[in-house]
Design a protein around this motif. Sequence first.
Motif, PDB file in Angstrom:
ATOM      1  N   LYS A  46       2.681   7.724   8.081  1.00 47.00           N
ATOM      2  CA  LYS A  46       2.264   9.128   8.232  1.00 47.00           C
ATOM      3  C   LYS A  46       3.211   9.903   9.140  1.00 47.00           C
ATOM      4  O   LYS A  46       3.460  11.082   8.924  1.00 47.00           O
ATOM      5  N   GLU A  73       0.817  -1.226   0.000  1.00 47.67           N
ATOM      6  CA  GLU A  73       0.000   0.000   0.000  1.00 47.67           C
ATOM      7  C   GLU A  73       0.846   1.270   0.000  1.00 47.67           C
ATOM      8  O   GLU A  73       0.573   2.177  -0.788  1.00 47.67           O
ATOM      9  N   PRO A  74       1.875   1.390   0.857  1.00 50.62           N
ATOM     10  CA  PRO A  74       2.708   2.601   0.782  1.00 50.62           C
ATOM     11  C   PRO A  74       3.422   2.751  -0.559  1.00 50.62           C
ATOM     12  O   PRO A  74       3.575   3.866  -1.062  1.00 50.62           O
ATOM     13  N   TYR A  95       1.400   6.037  -7.339  1.00 47.55           N
ATOM     14  CA  TYR A  95       0.157   6.501  -7.966  1.00 47.55           C
ATOM     15  C   TYR A  95      -0.518   7.662  -7.246  1.00 47.55           C
ATOM     16  O   TYR A  95      -1.452   8.264  -7.773  1.00 47.55           O
ATOM     17  N   TRP A 135       2.275   1.676  -3.460  1.00 42.27           N
ATOM     18  CA  TRP A 135       1.240   2.094  -4.403  1.00 42.27           C
ATOM     19  C   TRP A 135       0.966   3.589  -4.255  1.00 42.27           C
ATOM     20  O   TRP A 135       0.875   4.325  -5.248  1.00 42.27           O
ATOM     21  N   LYS A 136       0.837   4.040  -3.006  1.00 39.20           N
ATOM     22  CA  LYS A 136       0.569   5.461  -2.766  1.00 39.20           C
ATOM     23  C   LYS A 136       1.754   6.317  -3.220  1.00 39.20           C
ATOM     24  O   LYS A 136       1.567   7.411  -3.751  1.00 39.20           O
ATOM     25  N   TYR A 152      -2.388   7.635  -4.459  1.00 41.28           N
ATOM     26  CA  TYR A 152      -3.514   7.324  -3.589  1.00 41.28           C
ATOM     27  C   TYR A 152      -3.331   5.931  -3.007  1.00 41.28           C
ATOM     28  O   TYR A 152      -2.611   5.109  -3.554  1.00 41.28           O
ATOM     29  N   GLY A 153      -3.957   5.681  -1.888  1.00 36.61           N
ATOM     30  CA  GLY A 153      -3.846   4.397  -1.211  1.00 36.61           C
ATOM     31  C   GLY A 153      -3.844   4.598   0.291  1.00 36.61           C
ATOM     32  O   GLY A 153      -3.825   5.727   0.780  1.00 36.61           O
ATOM     33  N   GLU A 154      -3.871   3.518   1.012  1.00 30.64           N
ATOM     34  CA  GLU A 154      -3.902   3.562   2.470  1.00 30.64           C
ATOM     35  C   GLU A 154      -2.497   3.458   3.031  1.00 30.64           C
ATOM     36  O   GLU A 154      -1.663   2.727   2.510  1.00 30.64           O
ATOM     37  N   THR A 155      -2.250   4.176   4.112  1.00 34.90           N
ATOM     38  CA  THR A 155      -0.989   4.042   4.836  1.00 34.90           C
ATOM     39  C   THR A 155      -1.278   3.991   6.327  1.00 34.90           C
ATOM     40  O   THR A 155      -2.268   4.542   6.803  1.00 34.90           O
TER      41      THR A 155
END
Length: 117
Positions: free
Chosen positions: A84, A67-68, A74, A70-71, A76-79
Motif C-alpha cells: 500500500k 496476494e499482490p 484480477y 492476484w490483486k 481484488y485481494g489482500e495486500t
Amino acid sequence: MDHSSRHSPRKTRAPPLKIKRRPISPNDAQILLQDKKILFALACIRIFNALTIRTFFQPDEYYQSLEPAWKFVYGYGETTWEWKEGIRGFFFIIKFASTWWVAKAIGIRDASTLVHR
C-alpha cells in the motif's frame, strides 16, 4: 578526401594486435577436468535435492507475493502495508502475475481452479 581523419585525430593507425595462445599444460587440463567433475557432482546433488525434498510455503510468502500478484491481475485481494505504501517492487511477483494473466486471458477467473491443494 581522407577518411582516416574522421576516426581518429592521429595520422597513423596502430598495427593489429597479435594474440598468442598459451598451450594448455597437463596440469591445467587436470584442473579443468576436476572443475567439470565438481560442477557435475553439484548439479546431481541439486537435482536430487529438488526431486526428493518436500517443502512448504510460508504464510507470509502468500501475502508478499501471491496476494499482490492476484490483486494486480484480477483487481481484488489482500495486500500488506508495504504494498500500500509502495515500498515493494513488482519484479518478484511478475512471475506469478504472468501465469494469472494467461489464465485470465483464457477465461479462468475462479481462484479454486488455480489453487492446487
